[in-house]
Design a protein around this motif. Sequence first.
Motif, PDB file in Angstrom:
ATOM      1  N   GLN A   1       0.745  -1.022  -0.189  1.00 62.78           N
ATOM      2  CA  GLN A   1       0.042   0.446   0.312  1.00 62.78           C
ATOM      3  C   GLN A   1       1.168   1.178   0.564  1.00 62.78           C
ATOM      4  N   LYS A   2       2.449   1.215   0.830  1.00 63.90           N
ATOM      5  CA  LYS A   2       3.027   2.416   0.848  1.00 63.90           C
ATOM      6  C   LYS A   2       4.554   1.916   0.651  1.00 63.90           C
TER       7      LYS A   2
ATOM      8  N   ASN B   1       3.040   1.672 -10.588  1.00 66.31           N
ATOM      9  CA  ASN B   1       1.560   2.534 -10.353  1.00 66.31           C
ATOM     10  C   ASN B   1       0.845   1.858 -10.164  1.00 66.31           C
TER      11      ASN B   1
ATOM     12  N   HIS C   1       0.037   1.820  -6.589  1.00 69.09           N
ATOM     13  CA  HIS C   1       0.695   2.010  -5.417  1.00 69.09           C
ATOM     14  C   HIS C   1       0.947   3.195  -5.082  1.00 69.09           C
ATOM     15  N   ASN C   2       0.766   3.815  -3.262  1.00 71.45           N
ATOM     16  CA  ASN C   2       1.388   4.741  -2.848  1.00 71.45           C
ATOM     17  C   ASN C   2       2.761   4.967  -2.634  1.00 71.45           C
ATOM     18  N   ILE C   3       3.254   5.819  -3.928  1.00 78.31           N
ATOM     19  CA  ILE C   3       5.261   6.347  -3.827  1.00 78.31           C
ATOM     20  C   ILE C   3       4.751   7.215  -3.076  1.00 78.31           C
ATOM     21  N   GLU C   4       6.171   7.769  -1.970  1.00 80.51           N
ATOM     22  CA  GLU C   4       6.729   8.648  -1.842  1.00 80.51           C
ATOM     23  C   GLU C   4       8.460   8.072  -2.331  1.00 80.51           C
TER      24      GLU C   4
ATOM     25  N   PHE D   1       5.302  12.798 -11.351  1.00 80.92           N
ATOM     26  CA  PHE D   1       5.926  12.747  -9.440  1.00 80.92           C
ATOM     27  C   PHE D   1       5.708  13.650  -8.415  1.00 80.92           C
ATOM     28  N   SER D   2       5.666  13.925  -6.932  1.00 79.10           N
ATOM     29  CA  SER D   2       5.834  14.429  -6.254  1.00 79.10           C
ATOM     30  C   SER D   2       6.903  14.095  -4.798  1.00 79.10           C
TER      31      SER D   2
ATOM     32  N   ASP E   1       6.760  11.603   7.672  1.00 76.35           N
ATOM     33  CA  ASP E   1       5.784  10.667   7.722  1.00 76.35           C
ATOM     34  C   ASP E   1       5.902   9.415   6.453  1.00 76.35           C
TER      35      ASP E   1
ATOM     36  N   LEU F   1       6.673   2.131   5.718  1.00 79.41           N
ATOM     37  CA  LEU F   1       6.519   1.436   4.485  1.00 79.41           C
ATOM     38  C   LEU F   1       6.081  -0.047   4.391  1.00 79.41           C
ATOM     39  N   ASP F   2       5.515  -0.375   3.316  1.00 78.01           N
ATOM     40  CA  ASP F   2       5.494  -1.522   2.327  1.00 78.01           C
ATOM     41  C   ASP F   2       6.593  -2.076   2.355  1.00 78.01           C
TER      42      ASP F   2
END
Length: 329
Positions: free
Chosen positions: A19-20, A36, A38-41, A58-59, A67, A71-72
């Motif tokens: 998820q992360k 893509n 998934h929640n990507i940081e 991307f951001s 935060d 992470l997964d």
Amino acid sequence: MTQERISLFVDHIGPFDAQKIGVLRGKANSGLELLNGHNIEVVQGFACEFDRLERFGFSPGAKIGSDFGDLDMALVQITRSKVETKLLVAQAWDATRVGGRIVVDGQKTDGIESIYKALRKLGIEPDTLVKSHGRIFWFERDETRPFADWLEPKLKMPDGFATAPGVFSAEKLDKGSLALIAALPPLAGHGADIGAGWGFLSRAALGHEKVTKLDLIEAEIAALDAARVNIIDERANFEWADVTKTSGRFYDFIIANPPFHTERTANTDLGVAFLTTAARNLKPKGQFYCVANRHLPYEVVLNELFRNVAEIGGTSAFKVFQAAQPRRL
């Protein structure tokens, strides 16, 4: 290429529930788009690559934020610095939940094999795939802390300066910078240090009492953070940016020790971009001072950009130039 290895990795492990996902030193056009859904940081402290990531949709963040955790899966895209890459792996471990996955990817020429061997020496046996002159490997996070020493890299700080893993001249003073400082005439007015790094040239420039303000423009945020430690002077202004995109300034002087490598390849285009940036941002009577390796043909470029160019110092390995009267091309 990284993109091919990430594609192979995704195909190899099949559908996965993450998820992360956190990416350290993430690069645009490197296969991150394959994650893509998934929640990507993405964390990237190099301004040029940061800007490219934004263009790819991307951001990114410039630093690991509060935060960035639980992470997964964490992906480390290695750098040329072994010390920095080990730090990134340790940070990825700490940011990943127990049972999550840490993935490390890189080219052989950037040192992926030494990182792989270093993990195995710690008793970790990653799953791995080899492709496109590189390696990608992954392992599961548990409750131990095998990377505690990697979190505190022991750098030999030059002459008491603060530096950071992976930045230019992290453990010794650069001889080119020393040559430039030795050749500088008295400086005055509002100036800039382009590609300021951790502030060695800037601190010397601020030793000139007639300097009223100095902009330190640097693309690597870790280097700029070190410069903030090294320079406590109200005349100093710290700017995180791609130097080559700087425009609209009118400086009395600019100093620079331009880089001439991109990754592991000599690339005079980058140095030329620095020289062009200097010419574009000087007052008509402004002065540009730079240093270069003797084998680099910067004289030709400087004479195209400035009406007056002179070699004012140097050593057997380096040459120092003063350039004035920029041509408005």
